[in-house]
Write an enzyme that holds these catalytic residues in place. Structure first.
Site, PDB file in Angstrom:
ATOM      1  CD  GLU A 336      -2.875  -0.911   2.477  1.00  0.00           C
ATOM      2  OE1 GLU A 336      -4.055  -1.276   2.341  1.00  0.00           O
ATOM      3  OE2 GLU A 336      -2.437  -0.420   3.548  1.00  0.00           O
ATOM      4  CB  CYS A 337       0.808   4.359   0.031  1.00  0.00           C
ATOM      5  SG  CYS A 337       1.126   6.106  -0.338  1.00  0.00           S
ATOM      6  N   GLY A 338       3.491   3.568   0.199  1.00  0.00           N
ATOM      7  CA  GLY A 338       4.932   3.415   0.311  1.00  0.00           C
ATOM      8  C   GLY A 338       5.391   1.985   0.104  1.00  0.00           C
TER       9      GLY A 338
END
Length: 445
Positions: A336-338
């Protein structure tokens, strides 16, 4: 006085600490109240309204209890009622609002717009409004009065005056509040030494704040010395909604290898708790310590965080990168994201330096030219991710400043924002590897 619902589960009375806007000092007030009441021997259960994964860690440090997100856009009323059960056995509930009290999206989601006012209306917890009164005097009462009258289903119990310049200034503001019939719970002079630090996203994690214990202790003393703690506790009211069953969440696997360190820590506490309640085991590992996911795990989950601040360390973490590649050869890995960025080919940091990442996906992201991506997301999966099948509808939230330079892989989902408009950040997939820019909050009903 506590509210009793369904058997022996007991909830104490509650308050929501909110404000007209961000940046008014409500987090400092929240942490000070948690610390001050804890110092009096009270057990206080913190909550956070909205999709924030930073404040709950600060709440936990101040209160000694896990803070839980309650989000009216992403969560249905039953889920919120179940999560509220975290307060069982405590003496008082304090929920911190997000943004301004009435700020939410235009189109309602699962049970509201995401505004803190929706949570107040649902739970019955009155609002304590933190007002930044710098630069005004009696006019602050007009702001308070407008907020008190905005929605008949939301009770504003009173205000805390923040950033008061002098005793004369305080007297003038109090005069206006008295004339308007608005209760004042206390006044706080400006105190920069206890304001929370910021960084490039406006977010600093609790574990990254070396003076956190000192800040919380100072905030507790500051609040106790200037606010009427007894009056605030008396203003709290019982939880209006019936308690739901303890909440589970569909786990991504039975044994979950979870990246967990300063680079990967943005995961909602209610999800981890929900996975455990569903019987899953979480096996944490640290990419920054050059650890690989456990071979005993059946899936790997890389949360968001700040990998761009640790690009060199992650690029040099060969045990982590090689282990993650081996894992993804036979078992699912989701980011997720990073975490998604770290699964990609490379991250370009704000100085323009390229750092090679795991290469499970072809994604290349850059922080050299910042562009904010912020808002709720509703995603229909085109392919499965760990714990969710193709076609599943997920609610989440996206917040980052990265720009996509390359994204050659197959789109993972059809993603829209809270208004129903298409979002180009669809996530991507390749083999057992999947990733999204949004952070999962809950499965949509």
């Amino acid at each position: 006085m506590a509210s009793r619902e369904r058997g022996q589960r007991v909830l104490p009375d509650g308050l929501i600490i909110s404000a007209p806007a961000s940046g008014t000092g409500k987090t400092t007030v929240m942490l000070g109240l948690l610390g001050a009441y804890r110092g009096r021997g009270l057990t206080v259960q913190p909550f956070k309204s909205g999709p924030d994964y930073i404040d709950p860690a600060f709440h936990r440090a101040a209160s000694g209890r896990h803070s839980v997100n309650l989000d009216t856009w992403a969560m249905g009323a039953d889920r919120i009622a179940g999560l509220a059960g975290a307060a069982s056995g405590s003496d008082l509930i304090l929920a911190e609002g997000s943004m301004g009290l009435f700020d939410g999206v235009a189109r309602a989601g699962a049970s509201g717009t995401g505004a803190s006012a929706d949570l107040s209306a649902m739970t019955g917890w009155p609002v304590v409004l933190v007002l930044d009164v710098s630069g005004q005097a009696q006019s602050a009462a007009a702001v308070a009065l407008g907020f008190a009258r905005m929605r008949p289903d939301v009770t504003v119990a009173g205000v805390v005056l923040n950033r008061v310049a002098s005793p004369r200034h305080e007297a003038l503001v109090r005069f206006g509040m008295e004339a308007a019939g608005v209760r004042v719970f206390g006044a706080l002079p400006r105190r920069p030494s206890i304001e929370m630090p910021e960084r490039h996203l406006g977010l600093v994690q609790a574990e990254e704040t070396p003076e956190l214990d000192r800040i919380i202790a100072d905030a507790a003393d500051f609040v106790a010395g200037h606010l009427d703690l007894d009056a605030l506790r008396d203003a709290a009211r019982p939880t209006r909604m019936a308690l739901g069953a303890p909440v589970t969440a569909t786990p991504p696997g039975q044994r979950i290898a979870l990246a967990r360190d300063a680079a990967f820590s943005f995961v909602y506490p209610h999800l981890l708790d929900g996975w455990r309640r569903a019987g899953a085991e979480i096996l944490p590992f640290s990419p920054l310590a050059d650890e690989a996911p456990s071979d005993d795990a059946d899936c790997c989950w890389l949360p968001g965080g700040y990998p761009e601040l640790h690009g060199g360390a992650l690029a040099a973490a060969t045990t982590f990168r090689d282990g993650l590649r081996r894992f993804a050869g036979t078992r699912p890995v989701h980011g997720e994201c990073g975490g998604y960025m770290a699964m990609g080919a490379a991250i370009v940091d704000k100085a323009g330096t390229r750092h090679e990442m795991a290469g499970l996906l072809g994604l290349v992201t850059s922080f050299e030219k910042r562009r904010m991506h912020l808002g709720y997301r509703l995603a229909r999966l085109a392919a499965p991710i760990p714990g969710q099948s193709a076609g599943a509808l997920l609610r989440g939230h996206e917040f980052h400043y990265s720009t996509i330079l390359e994204q050659p892989d197959i789109a993972l989902a059809d993603v829209v924002d809270a208004n129903g408009d298409a979002v180009p950040e669809t996530g991507s997939r390749r083999g057992f590897a999947t990733g999204t820019f949004f952070h999962l909050i809950a499965e949509a009903a």
